[in-house]
Design a protein around this motif. Structure first.
Motif, PDB file in Angstrom:
ATOM      1  N   TRP A 134     -17.505  28.689  22.385  1.00 43.32           N
ATOM      2  CA  TRP A 134     -16.532  29.522  22.147  1.00 43.32           C
ATOM      3  C   TRP A 134     -15.564  29.551  23.475  1.00 43.32           C
ATOM      4  CZ3 TRP A 134     -15.036  31.532  17.602  1.00 43.32           C
ATOM      5  CH2 TRP A 134     -16.234  31.611  16.652  1.00 43.32           C
ATOM      6  N   ALA A 172     -24.213  34.127  21.225  1.00 45.83           N
ATOM      7  CA  ALA A 172     -24.045  33.061  20.498  1.00 45.83           C
ATOM      8  C   ALA A 172     -25.357  32.277  19.667  1.00 45.83           C
ATOM      9  CB  ALA A 172     -23.450  31.850  21.248  1.00 45.83           C
ATOM     10  N   LEU A 220     -20.625  34.329  17.108  1.00 46.13           N
ATOM     11  CA  LEU A 220     -20.274  34.825  18.370  1.00 46.13           C
ATOM     12  C   LEU A 220     -20.525  36.355  18.056  1.00 46.13           C
ATOM     13  CD1 LEU A 220     -20.205  34.384  21.432  1.00 46.13           C
ATOM     14  CD2 LEU A 220     -17.711  34.919  21.005  1.00 46.13           C
TER      15      LEU A 220
END
Length: 122
Positions: free
Chosen positions: A36, A69, A80
């Motif tokens: 991410w 995560a 997330l």
């Protein structure tokens, strides 16, 4: 054609929580590491979290203890979970994955999602 599709962004008050999801689909042989990133207005895109196929995770210091995560390998999906959100967490969040598409000549390739806006504001 491999695609990454994110969901779960939105507007949340400081101290609140949001969960982002990113699903990889379309002719996939295997998915390696999933990450991410986020990009605030006028700033560069930075990685905030990563999760390996085995579930090992990495977090940037600014989100440690607040973000988590995880992934579902069977569904090629990464999540997330964001808790205790702060105004400085406001950004467009992007999913990134190393994917090996199907095909005899296919190679490990980096793919990006389209991004989802997270706004933390009272």
């Amino acid at each position: 054609q491999v695609q990454l599709v994110e969901s779960g962004g939105g507007l949340v008050q400081p101290g609140g929580s949001l969960t982002l999801s990113c699903a990889a689909s379309g002719g996939i042989s295997s998915v390696n590491i999933m990450r991410w990133y986020r990009q605030a207005p006028g700033k560069e895109r930075l990685m905030v979290a990563a999760v390996s196929t085995g579930g090992n995770t990495y977090y940037v210091d600014s989100v440690k203890g607040r973000f988590m995560a995880s992934r579902d390998n069977a569904k090629n999906t990464v999540f997330l979970q964001m808790n205790s959100l702060k105004p400085e967490d406001t950004a467009v969040y992007y999913c990134n994955a190393e994917v090996k598409p199907v095909g005899p000549q296919a190679r490990l390739t980096n793919y990006w999602g389209q991004g989802t806006q997270v706004t933390v504001s009272a």
